[in-house]
Design an enzyme around this catalytic site. Structure first.
Site, PDB file in Angstrom:
ATOM      1  CB  ILE A 105      -4.544  25.085  68.725  1.00  0.00           C
ATOM      2  CG1 ILE A 105      -5.952  25.525  69.869  1.00  0.00           C
ATOM      3  CG2 ILE A 105      -4.828  23.573  69.193  1.00  0.00           C
ATOM      4  CD1 ILE A 105      -7.249  25.277  69.400  1.00  0.00           C
ATOM      5  CG  ASP A 106       0.697  22.790  70.866  1.00  0.00           C
ATOM      6  OD1 ASP A 106       1.103  24.032  70.923  1.00  0.00           O
ATOM      7  OD2 ASP A 106       1.131  21.905  71.759  1.00  0.00           O
ATOM      8  CB  THR A 107       1.008  22.313  64.282  1.00  0.00           C
ATOM      9  OG1 THR A 107       1.374  23.698  64.391  1.00  0.00           O
ATOM     10  CG2 THR A 107       0.531  21.630  62.757  1.00  0.00           C
ATOM     11  CB  VAL A 109      -3.978  20.247  69.560  1.00  0.00           C
ATOM     12  CG1 VAL A 109      -5.082  20.329  70.151  1.00  0.00           C
ATOM     13  CG2 VAL A 109      -2.453  19.705  70.211  1.00  0.00           C
TER      14      VAL A 109
END
EC number: 5.4.99.43
Length: 299
Positions: A105-107, A109
């Site tokens: 998961i993107d930072t 998010v």
């Protein structure tokens, strides 16, 4: 034994100013984030565990040579945080791995992330992500995005999109909320799609044209809100609340416990498997008529 470079540091607080208070429905002028970050374990069985990732937690170890050029604190790597909570990190920074990453998961998010608890289960999840169908252990993910109002919102309310080498199914809950399910995954897939295809950039996603809410893009209004796993005949569904301390950006979309409102929750619980299957059939027909990497929308 593995070494991740985990460094224990004393607690501290980072402060982020609110620049668009009308977007948060909050009286506060800033958001305080306490470090070390706290990660809640939501569910586990003998094959996997689901954690609630907060924004700022990294899904993988960064290049430390460049990290400290822009940060005054040690990288809060999610795997290190959960390993530390389990007490498995030794004084020299090494540990026997207890968790195996399945996806990222993107930072900025937040939300549900799945780790396998043994190497064999990790291989089964990876097999399904690669080949799909009934192979391995299946993983379904839905995200909630709070977005800017789009001029084309009424024309494009739900459907399957193939674009930029990735496939996503989406549904608009209302003018400000999208729910998106990854059919195939790619880096920044949802963030690019909402801006460049759906004309609905995500709140505070400054990289992709979102409305600025804080003086930093440490958090964007994108949350991994639903996870479904199928292992043999065993199915587990998990609705994931927004983590405590990171609910301000969502305003009235969530309650005091981080749970999404009834309309969003209802759509999250809908089973899209049959609809997606039919859309994929239509997609296959259209693909034979169009050039590679061309945007395709089916509903």
């Amino acid at each position: 034994m593995l070494r991740r470079g985990f460094i224990k540091q004393p607690p501290f607080v980072k402060i982020f100013k609110i620049v668009s208070p009308e977007s948060t429905n909050a009286k506060a002028t800033h958001c305080e984030v306490e470090f070390p970050l706290k990660v809640q374990e939501l569910w586990r069985d003998k094959h996997h565990v689901i954690f609630n990732k907060p924004p700022l937690a990294l899904s993988q170890l960064p290049d430390k040579r460049t990290w400290y050029n822009t940060h005054d604190y040690d990288p809060p790597v999610l795997l290190d945080i959960v390993q530390s909570s389990s007490g498995s990190i030794l004084k020299d920074g090494t540990y026997e791995p207890s968790y195996y990453p399945i996806h990222r998961i993107d930072t900025p998010v937040s939300g549900g992330i799945v780790y396998a608890v043994n190497k064999q289960s990790a291989q089964q999840f990876s097999r399904n992500l690669r080949y799909g169908g009934n192979k391995g252990f299946s993983l379904t993910r839905k995200y909630v995005a709070k977005v800017g109002k789009s001029k084309t919102a009424n024309e494009c309310k739900e459907g399957l999109i193939k674009w930029n080498g990735a496939i996503t199914y989406f549904q608009r809950v209302d003018n400000e909320h999208l729910i998106l399910q990854l059919v195939t995954g790619k880096k920044h897939q949802i963030r690019k799609l909402t801006q460049q295809v759906l004309d609905s950039p995500i709140y505070n996603d400054l990289k992709y044209g979102g409305k600025k809410v804080f003086d930093s893009d440490f958090q964007i209004a994108l949350h991994s809100a639903y996870i479904r796993t199928k292992i043999g005949f065993n199915i587990h569904e998990q609705i994931i609340p927004v983590p405590d301390g990171f609910r301000m950006i969502w305003g009235e979309s969530v309650d005091q416990n981080g749970n999404f409102n009834e309309d969003i929750t209802r759509v999250l619980k809908e089973d899209w498997a049959g609809t997606i299957k039919e859309c994929l059939k239509k997609l296959k027909i259209q693909e034979t008529k169009l050039a590679d990497n061309q945007l395709i929308f089916v509903s």
